[in-house]
Scaffold this active site. Sequence first.
Site: not given
Length: 309
Positions: A108, A135, A138, A228, A268, A296
């Site tokens: 990340r 992402h 996700q 988001d 998310c 996830r």
Amino acid sequence: MISDFHGRDVLTLDEFTGDEILALLSKAKDLKGMLKKKEPHNYLDGKTIALIFQKPSTRTRISFEAGIAQLGAYPLYLNANDMQLGRGETIDDTGRVLSRYVEAIVIRTFAQEEIELLAEAASIPVINGLSDDYHPCQSLADLLTILEIKNRFSGIKLAYLGDGNNVVHSLLLGSAKVGMDIFVATPEGYEPSSLVVEKAKNIAKNSKVEIMNDPEEAVKDADVVYTDVWTSMGQESEGDIRKKIFVPYQINSKILSYAKSDTVVMHCLPAHRGEEITNEVMDGPNSVVFDQAENRLHTQKALLALLLG
Ligand code: CP
Ligand code: NVA
């Protein structure tokens, strides 16, 4: 045709075909069932997976750490600032060295380019755990959540309201690949990257990819309404101005009334309650945000099992 996932990198989600994404979701469903039934599935026994984080995380870090342990492997969490990376060692050299110790790297960071350089230098799979631009992990969890509830992608309309950011970039690619309609409404100047939108439009054969500024038009008759945060990690200095500009894109009961009555609300997470989503909606009957967060774990385990199994 059985796809060979072995050894591949996951940088944006564009790496996979629609069929491969479906295969991955099916594997995730299997693993989810096995975990619920407490059936052992230590497919990655003896392996080590490095997790490099340059930004904070709750879900990504913990779901990867727990999932890796459940697969019988060892999750090696690395704060980038504690590594020589923080003192100027290149990402290439880091990738070459880690390839001698571990079997895969989840990273990340900020720049997507860093992840691409790492993937090029490393001889092991590199998985994007979020960059400024994408992402992919996700989106896999999002797609599994939608499939579990709606049982199909074809004819499903997802409306995304808010910032044209990393989350929606991977979601645009993923939706187009599985043939789900995606309508994105953002304020002017905050649209997703035109490059990604063009790519998604080219991928989508029998589904729609529409970008607009009118939130009501996007949400009309939607099966899924997604949002988001308005200010992503690294954009904190723009927070005050974004809080004003994005107000019409908040997911609240009024906007939700334009969607289908059985629409599902997704986020998310982390959520800034009262900004992009109201408490009432987030805790309401249409919200599936915590199932989405759980997925996830299952989708990332499937990904690792396929890449390394
Ligand atoms: N959705 C997500 O990636 O959450 P974290 O930032 O907590 O990992
Ligand atoms: N767009 C958000 C997602 C967090 C999971 C961010 O990048 O901060």
